[in-house]
Design an enzyme around this catalytic site. Sequence first.
Site, mmCIF file in Angstrom:
data_model
loop_
_atom_site.group_PDB
_atom_site.id
_atom_site.type_symbol
_atom_site.label_atom_id
_atom_site.label_comp_id
_atom_site.label_asym_id
_atom_site.label_seq_id
_atom_site.Cartn_x
_atom_site.Cartn_y
_atom_site.Cartn_z
ATOM 1 C CB CYS A 22 -25.137 2.627 0.193
ATOM 2 S SG CYS A 22 -26.041 1.272 0.967
ATOM 3 C CB CYS A 31 -24.849 -3.106 6.084
ATOM 4 S SG CYS A 31 -24.212 -3.757 4.516
#
Length: 372
Positions: free
Chosen positions: A198, A101
Amino acid sequence: MRVLAALSGGVDSAVAAARAVDAGHQVTGIHLALARHPTSYRSGARGCCTLEDAHDARRAADVLGIPFYVWDLSERFHEDVVEDFLDEYAAGRTPHPCLRCNERIKFAAVLDRALGLGFDAVATGHYARLRTGRDGGVELHRAADGGKDQSYVLGVLTQPQLAHALFPLGDSLKSDVRREAAGRGLLVADKPDSHDLCFVSDGDTAGWLRERLTERPGDPVRHAGDIVDDATGEVLGHHRGSYGFTVGQRKGLGIERPTADGRPRFVLAIEPSSGTVRVGPREGLSVDRITAGRPRWSGEAPPGALSAGVQLRAHGAEHRAVVSVTGNDVEIRLLEPAQGVAPGQSAVIYAGTRVVGSATIESTRHARSVTG
């Protein structure tokens, strides 16, 4: 400078943005919408990118008096991070999606767009320090708070990316950041940190993988298979999917038959093509040779061999090592064996507190003291 502050909805990013404002920068806040179907609320410290987080980010921007926007990067995130995570597990590797990410979303897609819009830097709430090196380049260093240091997950950043990054929390302790947030009137001062993946908000990573990997059309990987004793080749049990295991795992193996000496078994290797999961004693986890590829250097690539520290997990210990670099091939010789090192993990290389770079682990070899 014109600074784009990434506001996650948590305390760290809010205080980082506040400090950027205090430093005299022209700050604009953004919240990254990364979930395709965001839930309304978080569950404690699990998950992020919920509607609640977006509202908390907006409220923080209001308190700071800065413009605020939401950027929808959900499709890019799904392709570059979630699908990569699935592909790695299907191939028997253990990925770290936070590094992907940072590499592909926060400091690639976001930074590229920010620079295109005329911003000079992107500020985040990561705990890491930036310093100017002797050659005038930007160096990435460990944070002052060793317990919160996030230089490992930033080890994928290159010099051009570091040159446009701001980490205002690098010299601070987390406890001080929370007190500062409360003093500034930020409502997120006591909000729990996010710890789990997440995109797996309930924490059941194995169940999440099973649901998605067994439904992937045209997937040639055989997921179900045998659990095998690595030393004898004896089949000890069966499993529903090799993606439910990772090297070093001890619990949840589903083996009813105990060892003769009563010692626990650990996952030593995963062979996704056959669906075989190999298990054995703790000693079988020891490795002292690591081959890695896909290096990303924080500055110039190191020439030849260097004595360095190598960190193999986000919150793991640093291991003394000799690192040899030949083009895109990185060979790591650990001076003391490490355990539970899995292909797919990232090896982040340090010179003191400075990050030299990172590489993705491709294979390991067992320590000679164990295997002879």
